[in-house]
Design a protein around this motif. Structure first.
Motif, mmCIF file in Angstrom:
data_model
loop_
_atom_site.group_PDB
_atom_site.id
_atom_site.type_symbol
_atom_site.label_atom_id
_atom_site.label_comp_id
_atom_site.label_asym_id
_atom_site.label_seq_id
_atom_site.Cartn_x
_atom_site.Cartn_y
_atom_site.Cartn_z
ATOM 1 N N THR A 82 0.683 -1.272 0.117
ATOM 2 C CA THR A 82 -0.031 0.089 -0.015
ATOM 3 C C THR A 82 0.955 1.427 -0.120
ATOM 4 N N VAL A 83 1.884 1.344 0.607
ATOM 5 C CA VAL A 83 2.967 2.342 0.649
ATOM 6 C C VAL A 83 3.754 2.464 -0.572
ATOM 7 N N LEU A 84 3.909 1.398 -1.172
ATOM 8 C CA LEU A 84 5.020 1.459 -2.435
ATOM 9 C C LEU A 84 4.302 0.813 -3.560
ATOM 10 N N PHE A 85 4.667 1.247 -4.715
ATOM 11 C CA PHE A 85 4.097 0.371 -6.045
ATOM 12 C C PHE A 85 5.347 -0.093 -6.522
ATOM 13 N N ARG A 86 5.569 -1.533 -6.648
ATOM 14 C CA ARG A 86 7.075 -1.985 -7.118
ATOM 15 C C ARG A 86 6.776 -2.763 -8.505
ATOM 16 N N CYS A 87 7.548 -2.416 -9.418
ATOM 17 C CA CYS A 87 7.664 -3.344 -10.528
ATOM 18 C C CYS A 87 8.978 -3.740 -11.204
ATOM 19 N N ASP A 88 9.503 -4.628 -11.193
ATOM 20 C CA ASP A 88 10.972 -4.949 -11.411
ATOM 21 C C ASP A 88 11.886 -4.053 -10.609
ATOM 22 N N ASN A 89 12.839 -3.329 -11.131
ATOM 23 C CA ASN A 89 13.462 -2.512 -10.335
ATOM 24 C C ASN A 89 13.188 -1.110 -10.308
ATOM 25 N N GLN A 90 11.823 -0.894 -10.312
ATOM 26 C CA GLN A 90 11.350 0.419 -10.250
ATOM 27 C C GLN A 90 10.399 0.411 -9.248
ATOM 28 N N GLU A 143 -8.809 7.585 4.286
ATOM 29 C CA GLU A 143 -10.157 6.773 3.925
ATOM 30 C C GLU A 143 -9.969 6.287 2.560
ATOM 31 N N TYR A 144 -10.718 5.186 2.275
ATOM 32 C CA TYR A 144 -10.731 4.611 0.744
ATOM 33 C C TYR A 144 -11.400 5.677 0.075
ATOM 34 N N PRO A 145 -11.197 5.755 -1.199
ATOM 35 C CA PRO A 145 -9.989 5.321 -2.037
ATOM 36 C C PRO A 145 -8.772 5.833 -2.138
ATOM 37 N N ARG A 146 -8.434 6.826 -1.237
ATOM 38 C CA ARG A 146 -7.375 7.635 -1.157
ATOM 39 C C ARG A 146 -6.080 7.020 -0.545
ATOM 40 N N ASP A 147 -6.409 5.926 0.136
ATOM 41 C CA ASP A 147 -5.372 5.081 0.713
ATOM 42 C C ASP A 147 -4.775 4.005 -0.352
ATOM 43 N N CYS A 148 -5.315 3.823 -1.060
ATOM 44 C CA CYS A 148 -4.853 2.515 -2.029
ATOM 45 C C CYS A 148 -4.468 2.928 -3.302
ATOM 46 N N ILE A 149 -3.946 4.336 -3.532
ATOM 47 C CA ILE A 149 -3.601 4.886 -4.919
ATOM 48 C C ILE A 149 -2.128 4.233 -5.591
ATOM 49 N N MET A 150 -1.452 3.581 -4.413
ATOM 50 C CA MET A 150 -0.261 2.814 -4.893
ATOM 51 C C MET A 150 -0.473 1.280 -4.987
ATOM 52 N N ASN A 151 -1.565 0.939 -4.599
ATOM 53 C CA ASN A 151 -1.778 -0.430 -4.441
ATOM 54 C C ASN A 151 -2.176 -1.156 -5.899
ATOM 55 N N ALA A 152 -1.518 -1.929 -6.488
ATOM 56 C CA ALA A 152 -1.479 -2.496 -7.952
ATOM 57 C C ALA A 152 -0.802 -3.655 -8.022
ATOM 58 N N LEU A 153 -1.348 -4.551 -8.748
ATOM 59 C CA LEU A 153 -1.042 -5.843 -9.069
ATOM 60 C C LEU A 153 -0.364 -6.013 -10.395
ATOM 61 N N VAL A 154 1.078 -6.289 -10.352
ATOM 62 C CA VAL A 154 1.671 -6.542 -11.699
ATOM 63 C C VAL A 154 1.952 -8.012 -12.135
ATOM 64 N N ILE A 155 1.317 -8.456 -13.067
ATOM 65 C CA ILE A 155 1.352 -9.697 -13.874
ATOM 66 C C ILE A 155 2.090 -9.677 -15.364
ATOM 67 N N GLY A 156 3.107 -10.098 -15.428
ATOM 68 C CA GLY A 156 3.695 -9.902 -16.628
ATOM 69 C C GLY A 156 3.613 -8.461 -17.259
ATOM 70 N N ASP A 157 3.051 -8.143 -18.289
ATOM 71 C CA ASP A 157 3.054 -6.844 -18.876
ATOM 72 C C ASP A 157 1.788 -5.868 -18.681
ATOM 73 N N LYS A 158 1.015 -6.675 -17.464
ATOM 74 C CA LYS A 158 -0.110 -6.129 -17.171
ATOM 75 C C LYS A 158 -0.315 -5.466 -15.505
ATOM 76 N N ILE A 159 -0.696 -4.295 -15.530
ATOM 77 C CA ILE A 159 -0.975 -3.939 -14.207
ATOM 78 C C ILE A 159 -2.572 -3.943 -13.566
ATOM 79 N N PHE A 160 -2.963 -4.667 -12.839
ATOM 80 C CA PHE A 160 -4.301 -4.765 -12.286
ATOM 81 C C PHE A 160 -4.370 -3.638 -11.367
#
Length: 236
Positions: free
Chosen positions: A44-52, A89-106
């Motif tokens: 929730t605090v960080l978004f991470r994809c590979d070395n980013q 409060e939701y949704p301002r708490d989840c702006i970095m929460n994203a799921l990376v799978i391959g070349d897609k970000i959910f």
């Protein structure tokens, strides 16, 4: 030496288990802009994809020592900061929460940080909209397969050709909440899936382990404690 980013509130047993396996443990301090339950959750605090890694500039100021250590131990990691202001409060708490799978970000694209959208565009990644505001927390991704208790996430993942094992809700502790989620209780490094607590304490523990092994990974419980959502484990 591999580094693992964790919530500062992980148990001493889990911390020691990670260190004994040769990992350098870096703890995230709490983000005062977030609610207590998720304030130091890596997913929730960080978004991470590979070395980013992407987070807010405000949090960088609060966690200056953490980012200084991260730069020292992981010099290949690129850290970017957004001007976004998180909220409790939701949704301002989840702006970095994203799921990376391959070349897609959910992600819940209508509230996702513009910085992550810019990153996706630069890398040619597809942003797949989901209703779930905490996709990285709700789902354990293993290559082109995934495990989740969220039926909406399961449907979105399957529509993109990802094989999904659906498990029952609950069975995972999360401070201040009715229950936590499988992605927030785990982390993947190489061909191993590490769990914050005992995966077999989950009512579907055997199903989870079977799905992990079918995907070519090995499940490892880091302690005998109940399975607990601490925002996942980010291995670098």
């Amino acid at each position: 030496m591999k580094t693992v980013i964790v919530d500062e509130r992980i148990s001493e047993a889990v911390r020691r288990a990670l260190m004994l396996r040769g990992f350098r443990v870096l703890s995230l301090v709490r983000d005062s802009a977030l609610g207590e339950a998720v304030s130091s959750h890596p997913d929730t605090v960080l978004f991470r994809c590979d070395n980013q890694i992407i987070t807010t500039a405000e949090y960088c100021d609060e966690a200056a020592f953490f980012f200084s250590d991260l730069r020292e131990y992981c010099p290949d990691v690129k850290i970017s900061f957004s001007a976004d202001c998180r909220g409790k409060e939701y949704p301002r708490d989840c702006i970095m929460n994203a799921l990376v799978i391959g070349d897609k970000i959910f992600a819940k694209s209508d509230t996702l940080s513009d910085k992550i959208k810019e990153f996706a565009a630069e890398c040619g990644m597809k942003i797949c909209h989901v209703k779930q505001g905490y996709p990285a927390c709700s789902t354990l991704a293993l290559g082109d397969t995934a495990i989740t208790a969220d039926k909406g996430m399961a449907k979105a993942l399957m529509s993109e050709g990802i094989d999904v094992t659906l498990i029952r809700e609950g069975g995972i502790l999360l401070d201040g909440c009715e229950y936590g989620f499988i992605g927030g209780a785990s982390g993947v490094c190489g061909d191993k899936v590490y769990f914050i607590g005992d995966v077999l304490s989950h009512p579907n523990g055997e199903i989870i382990c079977d799905a992990i092994r079918r995907a070519g990974y090995e499940p490892i419980s880091l302690s005998s404690e109940p399975l607990t959502d601490r925002g996942g484990l980010i291995f670098i």
